[in-house]
Scaffold this motif. Structure first.
Motif, PDB file in Angstrom:
ATOM      1  N   LEU A  82       0.808  -1.222   0.000  1.00  0.00           N
ATOM      2  CA  LEU A  82       0.000   0.000   0.000  1.00  0.00           C
ATOM      3  C   LEU A  82       0.838   1.267   0.000  1.00  0.00           C
ATOM      4  N   LEU A 136      -0.646  -0.693 -10.792  1.00  0.00           N
ATOM      5  CA  LEU A 136      -1.211  -1.015  -9.483  1.00  0.00           C
ATOM      6  C   LEU A 136      -2.162  -2.205  -9.572  1.00  0.00           C
ATOM      7  N   ASN A 163      -2.319  -3.097  -3.786  1.00  0.00           N
ATOM      8  CA  ASN A 163      -1.861  -1.720  -3.644  1.00  0.00           C
ATOM      9  C   ASN A 163      -2.993  -0.753  -3.335  1.00  0.00           C
ATOM     10  N   VAL A 164      -4.198  -1.285  -3.156  1.00  0.00           N
ATOM     11  CA  VAL A 164      -5.389  -0.436  -3.075  1.00  0.00           C
ATOM     12  C   VAL A 164      -6.151  -0.688  -1.776  1.00  0.00           C
ATOM     13  N   ARG A 222      -9.409   5.687  -1.246  1.00  0.00           N
ATOM     14  CA  ARG A 222      -9.094   6.780  -2.170  1.00  0.00           C
ATOM     15  C   ARG A 222      -7.879   7.578  -1.688  1.00  0.00           C
ATOM     16  N   GLN A 244      -5.494   6.676   0.328  1.00  0.00           N
ATOM     17  CA  GLN A 244      -4.265   5.876   0.289  1.00  0.00           C
ATOM     18  C   GLN A 244      -3.721   5.766  -1.136  1.00  0.00           C
ATOM     19  N   VAL A 245      -4.593   5.525  -2.128  1.00  0.00           N
ATOM     20  CA  VAL A 245      -4.124   5.403  -3.514  1.00  0.00           C
ATOM     21  C   VAL A 245      -3.570   6.746  -4.005  1.00  0.00           C
ATOM     22  N   THR A 281       0.255   7.139  -5.415  1.00  0.00           N
ATOM     23  CA  THR A 281       0.637   7.639  -6.743  1.00  0.00           C
ATOM     24  C   THR A 281       1.536   8.869  -6.626  1.00  0.00           C
ATOM     25  N   LEU A 334      -9.824  -1.336  -8.323  1.00  0.00           N
ATOM     26  CA  LEU A 334     -10.402  -0.376  -7.388  1.00  0.00           C
ATOM     27  C   LEU A 334     -11.853  -0.794  -7.175  1.00  0.00           C
TER      28      LEU A 334
END
Length: 334
Positions: A11, A31, A35-36, A39, A41-42, A46, A71
Motif C-alpha cells: 500500500l 497497481l 496496492n489499493v 481513495r 491511500q491510492v 501515486t 479499485l
C-alpha cells in the motif's frame, strides 16, 4: 528512463522500492488490488511513487469492470463486465453509448487518485470452446460489435483524461489455456484469424497503446508466443493490423513465458515490443527485467510521448448525471 513498467509490493513504498524506482527508472508503474485500500491511500501512493521517480510517470491499472477491477466497492463503484453492454443496448449504437459512459465514469474515478492509464478495452473476440480467462471480459463474440464497443470505451477513457491500452493484440479469444498458467497455442488458419480475431484491432489501430498476447499462432509463427515473435509483431501487429502506437507486453511473470526474466524482456524487445511489463512487485524478478529493458529512446520514446499526449485535457462532464444514467441502464439488464 527505461522501457519497462513495474508493480509494487503493498500500500506504500518501502525504502527498498524507493531505491529501486530511483535507480531502475521505469517508464511507469502498475497497481493491483494489493496496492489499493482507500481513495486517500491510492492518491498518496501515486504521489509517493512519482516523487521517488522524480517525474510525473504514468500510473497504470487494469480497471475493466466485472472480474477484473482493482479499485473495488465500497470505496469505488462496481462496474459491469464488458459483455453486459451488448445486452444493455437495444442496438449497437445504444450499447456503445453505455460502454462510453461506463468508461467515462471509470476515468473520473482513476484521475481522482492519480491513475492516468487504464488497460482497457479488451478487444478479444471469444471463440466457442475457448478458455474462460477472457469470456465476459470481451464486449462481443462478433468482431464488428467488439470493435465498436471497444472504441466507445477507449473514447470514454480519453474524454476523462485516461489513456487506454487495448488488449490482447493480435487476439486472445481462441486460446484454450490461461496464459497466466501455461502457454496457449492457437491452431486456427490465418484466414480464420483475419476474419475474426484481427478486425477489432484493425478498427482501433489508431489508439495510443496496446498490450501483446502471450499466445502462439501456429499459422503465423509456431516457434514463439506473439509477445516474443518478430513475425507476429512486425508482419501482423505493425503490418496487417497497422498499429503504430506504443506496444507493451503482457506481464512477463506469467507462466506462458520461459527463460530468465532478463531473457524474457530481451526477447520481447528484440521481437519489436516497445515496453516490457512486470507486475507482481517481486524485486528479485523486476531487477533482471530492468536489466533486460533498454533505455527508452528512438521510435519507442516517440510512441510513449504520443500515447500520453492524447489525454492531457479532461472534457467537462456531469458526473452525478452520468452515474444516474449509467445505473438506470445497467439495472435494466440485471
Amino acid at each position: 528512463m527505461r522501457a519497462f513498467i513495474c508493480g509494487l509490493k503493498s500500500l506504500s513504498l518501502d525504502a527498498e522500492e524507493r531505491a529501486f524506482l530511483r535507480d531502475a527508472s521505469p517508464w511507469g508503474v502498475i497497481l493491483f488490488r494489493r496496492n489499493v485500500e482507500s481513495r486517500e491511500q491510492v492518491a498518496r501512493l501515486t504521489a509517493e511513487l512519482r516523487d521517488a521517480l522524480g517525474r510525473h510517470a504514468p500510473v497504470l491499472v487494469d480497471q475493466e469492470g466485472g472480474r477484473v477491477q482493482r479499485l473495488n466497492a465500497p470505496n469505488w463503484r462496481a462496474y459491469p463486465s464488458a459483455a453486459r453492454f451488448e445486452a444493455a443496448g437495444a442496438d449497437a449504437d445504444q450499447a456503445a453509448r453505455f460502454a462510453w459512459l461506463g468508461a467515462r465514469l471509470m476515468a473520473h474515478d482513476l484521475r481522482e487518485v492519480g491513475i492516468d492509464v487504464d488497460c482497457l478495452p479488451v478487444l478479444d473476440a471469444p471463440a466457442e470452446g475457448s478458455h474462460a480467462i477472457i469470456s465476459d471480459r470481451a464486449y462481443s463474440r462478433d468482431p464488428a460489435r467488439a470493435a465498436k464497443l471497444g472504441r466507445a470505451a477507449a473514447e470514454g477513457l480519453m474524454a476523462g483524461g485516461v489513456a487506454p491500452v487495448m488488449k490482447h493484440i493480435p487476439g486472445h479469444g481462441r486460446a484454450r489455456a490461461d496464459s497466466h498458467l501455461e502457454l496457449p497455442v492457437v491452431n486456427a488458419s490465418r484466414a480464420e484469424l483475419e476474419a475474426v480475431d484481427f478486425p477489432p484491432f484493425i478498427a482501433n489501430a489508431d489508439l495510443p497503446m496496446a498490450m501483446s498476447a502471450h499466445v502462439v499462432y501456429t499459422a503465423i509463427d509456431a516457434s514463439a508466443p506473439g509477445t516474443q515473435s518478430k513475425t507476429v509483431v512486425g508482419e501482423i501487429i505493425r503490418g496487417l493490423i497497422g498499429f503504430d502506437g506504443l506496444l507493451m507486453t503482457d506481464d512477463l511473470s506469467m507462466k506462458a513465458l520461459t527463460g530468465s526474466f532478463r531473457e524474457r524482456a530481451e526477447r520481447a524487445i528484440a521481437a519489436g515490443c516497445d515496453m516490457v511489463l512486470h507486475c507482481n512487485g517481486d524485486l528479485a524478478e523486476a531487477g533482471p527485467v530492468a536489466e533486460g529493458a533498454p533505455l527508452l529512446a528512438g521510435k519507442a520514446l516517440e510512441r510513449a510521448e504520443k500515447a500520453l499526449a492524447c489525454v492531457r485535457d479532461v472534457e467537462a462532464f456531469d458526473v452525478a448525471g452520468g452515474v444516474a444514467a449509467f445505473e438506470t441502464a445497467m439495472a435494466m439488464v440485471g
